[in-house]
Design a protein around this motif. Structure first.
Motif, mmCIF file in Angstrom:
data_model
loop_
_atom_site.group_PDB
_atom_site.id
_atom_site.type_symbol
_atom_site.label_atom_id
_atom_site.label_comp_id
_atom_site.label_asym_id
_atom_site.label_seq_id
_atom_site.Cartn_x
_atom_site.Cartn_y
_atom_site.Cartn_z
ATOM 1 N N PRO A 152 -23.206 13.775 8.313
ATOM 2 C CA PRO A 152 -24.577 13.290 8.111
ATOM 3 C C PRO A 152 -25.354 14.157 7.130
ATOM 4 O O PRO A 152 -25.250 15.386 7.139
ATOM 5 C CB PRO A 152 -25.181 13.368 9.520
ATOM 6 N N LEU A 153 -26.138 13.526 6.286
ATOM 7 C CA LEU A 153 -26.968 14.217 5.311
ATOM 8 C C LEU A 153 -28.326 14.556 5.918
ATOM 9 O O LEU A 153 -28.707 14.015 6.956
ATOM 10 C CB LEU A 153 -27.146 13.346 4.071
ATOM 11 N N TYR A 154 -29.076 15.447 5.253
ATOM 12 C CA TYR A 154 -30.437 15.782 5.666
ATOM 13 C C TYR A 154 -31.289 15.946 4.413
ATOM 14 O O TYR A 154 -30.782 16.123 3.299
ATOM 15 C CB TYR A 154 -30.454 17.045 6.524
ATOM 16 N N ASP A 155 -32.610 15.884 4.589
ATOM 17 C CA ASP A 155 -33.500 16.051 3.441
ATOM 18 C C ASP A 155 -34.454 17.234 3.669
ATOM 19 O O ASP A 155 -34.362 17.934 4.680
ATOM 20 C CB ASP A 155 -34.256 14.759 3.122
ATOM 21 N N ALA A 156 -35.361 17.430 2.731
ATOM 22 C CA ALA A 156 -36.255 18.594 2.777
ATOM 23 C C ALA A 156 -37.196 18.561 3.968
ATOM 24 O O ALA A 156 -37.676 19.607 4.426
ATOM 25 C CB ALA A 156 -37.053 18.686 1.476
ATOM 26 N N SER A 157 -37.456 17.371 4.496
ATOM 27 C CA SER A 157 -38.368 17.256 5.636
ATOM 28 C C SER A 157 -37.691 17.567 6.962
ATOM 29 O O SER A 157 -38.346 17.638 7.993
ATOM 30 C CB SER A 157 -38.962 15.844 5.691
ATOM 31 N N ARG A 186 -31.541 24.338 5.065
ATOM 32 C CA ARG A 186 -32.331 24.136 6.287
ATOM 33 C C ARG A 186 -32.065 25.280 7.250
ATOM 34 O O ARG A 186 -31.006 25.909 7.217
ATOM 35 C CB ARG A 186 -31.966 22.799 6.942
ATOM 36 N N ARG A 187 -33.019 25.521 8.119
ATOM 37 C CA ARG A 187 -32.858 26.538 9.147
ATOM 38 C C ARG A 187 -32.436 25.826 10.429
ATOM 39 O O ARG A 187 -33.251 25.189 11.090
ATOM 40 C CB ARG A 187 -34.169 27.293 9.358
ATOM 41 N N ILE A 226 -23.953 21.045 0.721
ATOM 42 C CA ILE A 226 -23.806 19.755 0.022
ATOM 43 C C ILE A 226 -24.213 18.571 0.897
ATOM 44 O O ILE A 226 -24.172 17.435 0.443
ATOM 45 C CB ILE A 226 -22.386 19.541 -0.542
ATOM 46 N N ARG A 227 -24.635 18.853 2.124
ATOM 47 C CA ARG A 227 -25.189 17.774 2.947
ATOM 48 C C ARG A 227 -26.691 17.581 2.698
ATOM 49 O O ARG A 227 -27.285 16.626 3.199
ATOM 50 C CB ARG A 227 -24.922 18.066 4.427
ATOM 51 N N TYR A 228 -27.277 18.485 1.958
ATOM 52 C CA TYR A 228 -28.680 18.351 1.553
ATOM 53 C C TYR A 228 -28.750 17.242 0.499
ATOM 54 O O TYR A 228 -28.052 17.292 -0.514
ATOM 55 C CB TYR A 228 -29.163 19.682 0.990
ATOM 56 N N LEU A 229 -29.560 16.235 0.737
ATOM 57 C CA LEU A 229 -29.502 15.001 -0.041
ATOM 58 C C LEU A 229 -29.573 15.225 -1.554
ATOM 59 O O LEU A 229 -28.725 14.704 -2.296
ATOM 60 C CB LEU A 229 -30.592 14.040 0.435
ATOM 61 N N PRO A 230 -30.545 16.008 -2.080
ATOM 62 C CA PRO A 230 -30.550 16.232 -3.534
ATOM 63 C C PRO A 230 -29.289 16.948 -4.030
ATOM 64 O O PRO A 230 -28.781 16.639 -5.111
ATOM 65 C CB PRO A 230 -31.796 17.097 -3.751
ATOM 66 N N ALA A 231 -28.783 17.898 -3.244
ATOM 67 C CA ALA A 231 -27.561 18.607 -3.626
ATOM 68 C C ALA A 231 -26.357 17.672 -3.572
ATOM 69 O O ALA A 231 -25.479 17.722 -4.448
ATOM 70 C CB ALA A 231 -27.348 19.807 -2.706
#
Length: 514
Positions: A254-259, A153-154, A221-226
């Motif tokens: 906290p995790l985050y997703d592509a959106s 993410r940016r 690794i906080r990116y949900l798929p990762a």
């Protein structure tokens, strides 16, 4: 001169009275020199870890086979220092260990549980390069200090980056050699170097690099798929190394997703829980994981108080999954436990402290005195406890109260506490039968995988030359005994362990291990 009047024997009698009290009833004349000598050696062997562990006939045969390999490797190392992996830095010894018969034995040996493992450095760096770095959308940017940040993410404020974001896939594609690119990428998350004495000449150098790697890798690794892929691999690597259970330290960021959505810490735990449940269903002989909330010890008291209150709420929501609390980061530079006491009040009666303490070479400083405060706070286990050997009263308390020391040999070596592992204080703990468990801490950051490498140093460097399966079996059973498994879970763990251990012994005797 007769034996009865020999001054040496008189001195030996005093030694025996001090060290082997059950021989007091025997007179000096009743023991030959050889008998007195053997009595002391036997007493030492009975005192150490594994001294009272029973080996059945089949295990004794397996031990004979194992000891042929162990003594052969030690003899080779005695003759040639360049082949003495037990005395070498892990970065220099790893190639030797990988070819070792002892190591092959340990890889296939059931190892019970690992009780000190940080999730964000738990997976081999090669897997991260070959898998996560090829996931669509991975970005890299650079801070003003030149440290790379990996992310999906940016979010400049989150990353403190000064450079533009570049896609890792684009960098790789435009590189002269993608293989060389991947090798350089791996160095972002791996401390390995063939010359650790030159690249990390001081403890400050290696710790700065070590902590930078957490900052480099943490957001990726906080990116949900990762997150899901990475922690599934963590479980796979433990399971494939014959580990049956793990207690994982995590900050639950906290995790985050592509959106661009971010989620709560509770969602992070729910993801851990779901992965754990699925993995256990597919691997019925794996007991799963439990979590220890790990908070950076450099925060101020108010911040740690806030985190501790958050832990209390998370433990209430997941009482048998989020089981403990710890403070992490370099102890020498962090706040001492004594200064943080106001933040650590009112631990729930069903929760536990698992405090890092004494991960230092200092003596009489605030860092090693953390050991005292960890004991006064009733820590269920002690993380590292490297300086414990310098505090005989605390050492006796640990032994009397049966508080296990989480010994992580390779971590202590890589992070500059000891070079020759034979000088590690874990050898003293083992000699005195201090409760200890062998752990791997952050294996992904130093070119390791699973727990077998740390077990290698435990049996080849910390244990005496003549120690074999009795010590190994005791360490394996300790890992279940000092875990946070419930009574019912522990009973099942021992049942599985007895079965897998018996099968392992059969394979050793059949010649299919070495």
């Amino acid at each position: 001169m007769s034996r009865k009047s020999c001054p040496i024997m008189k001195r030996f009698s005093v030694l025996l009275l001090l060290l082997v009290p059950h021989l007091m009833a025997q007179t000096e004349s009743a023991l030959s020199y050889e008998q007195a000598r053997q009595a002391v050696l036997t007493a030492e062997e009975e005192l150490m870890t594994g001294g009272h562990t029973y080996l059945n006939t089949e295990e004794a045969k397996a031990d004979d086979i194992f000891m042929q390999y162990k003594l052969g490797e030690l003899a080779q190392g005695f003759r040639n220092a360049e082949q003495n992996a037990a005395a070498m830095h892990f970065f220099k010894a790893k190639q030797l260990i990988d070819r070792s018969g002892v190591f092959r034995f340990l890889q296939k040996m059931p190892k019970g549980a690992v009780l000190h493992l940080h999730n964000s450095a738990s997976v081999s760096s090669k897997w991260v390069v070959k898998n996560m770095s090829y996931m669509p959308g991975m970005l890299r940017c650079t801070t003003d200090k030149g440290r790379s940040v990996l992310t999906f993410r940016r979010a400049p404020k989150e990353h403190e980056c000064q450079s533009q974001y570049v896609r890792v896939s684009d960098e790789r594609r435009s590189s002269i050699d993608p293989l060389v690119y991947d090798q350089n990428f791996e160095r972002l998350i791996n401390l390995y170097t063939p010359v650790p004495e030159l690249e990390y000449p001081t403890i400050t150098k290696v710790w700065d690099r070590f902590q930078d790697m957490f900052d480099t890798f943490g957001d990726a690794i906080r990116y949900l798929p990762a997150f899901r892929a990475y922690h599934w691999q963590m479980l796979e690597e433990l399971y494939n190394d014959n580990v049956m259970y793990a207690e994982i330290r995590s900050s639950f960021k906290p995790l985050y997703d592509a959106s661009g959505r971010t989620f709560s810490r509770e969602r992070t735990i729910q993801e851990f829980y779901a992965l754990n449940e699925k993995f256990v269903r597919l691997h019925p002989d794996f007991l799963g994981i439990k979590l220890i909330y790990a908070v950076y010890r450099g925060h101020d008291v108010d911040k740690i108080s806030e985190s501790f209150e958050e832990f209390r709420q998370l433990h209430k929501a997941f009482p048998n999954f989020v089981v403990g609390f710890d403070l992490v980061g370099q102890e020498d530079n962090g706040k001492p436990l004594y200064a943080l006491l106001p933040a650590l009040r009112d631990l729930p009666p069903t929760a536990h402290f698992f405090l890092h303490a004494g991960e230092t070479n200092w003596f009489g400083a605030s860092t090693d005195i953390n050991l005292l405060d960890a004991l006064l706070l009733n820590s269920t286990r002690i993380g590292h406890g490297y300086a414990l050997a310098k505090h005989p009263i605390l050492l006796n308390a640990v032994k009397t109260r049966q508080i296990a020391v989480e010994v992580s040999p390779i971590s202590n070596q890589v992070l500059h506490l000891v070079w020759d592992m034979r000088n590690h204080p874990g050898a003293q703990y083992m000699a005195l039968d201090v409760p200890l468990v062998i752990c791997n801490d952050d294996p992904g950051f130093w070119n390791a995988k699973g727990l077998s490498y740390d077990f290698y140093y435990a049996i080849m460097s910390l244990a005496p030359n003549n120690a074999g399966l009795r010590v190994l079996k005791s360490l394996v059973w300790n890992s279940v005994r000092y875990s946070l498994l419930t009574e019912e879970e522990q009973k099942r763990a021992y049942q599985i362990l007895e079965l897998t251990w018996s099968r392992f012994i059969d394979k050793v005797l059949q010649g299919s291990v070495f």
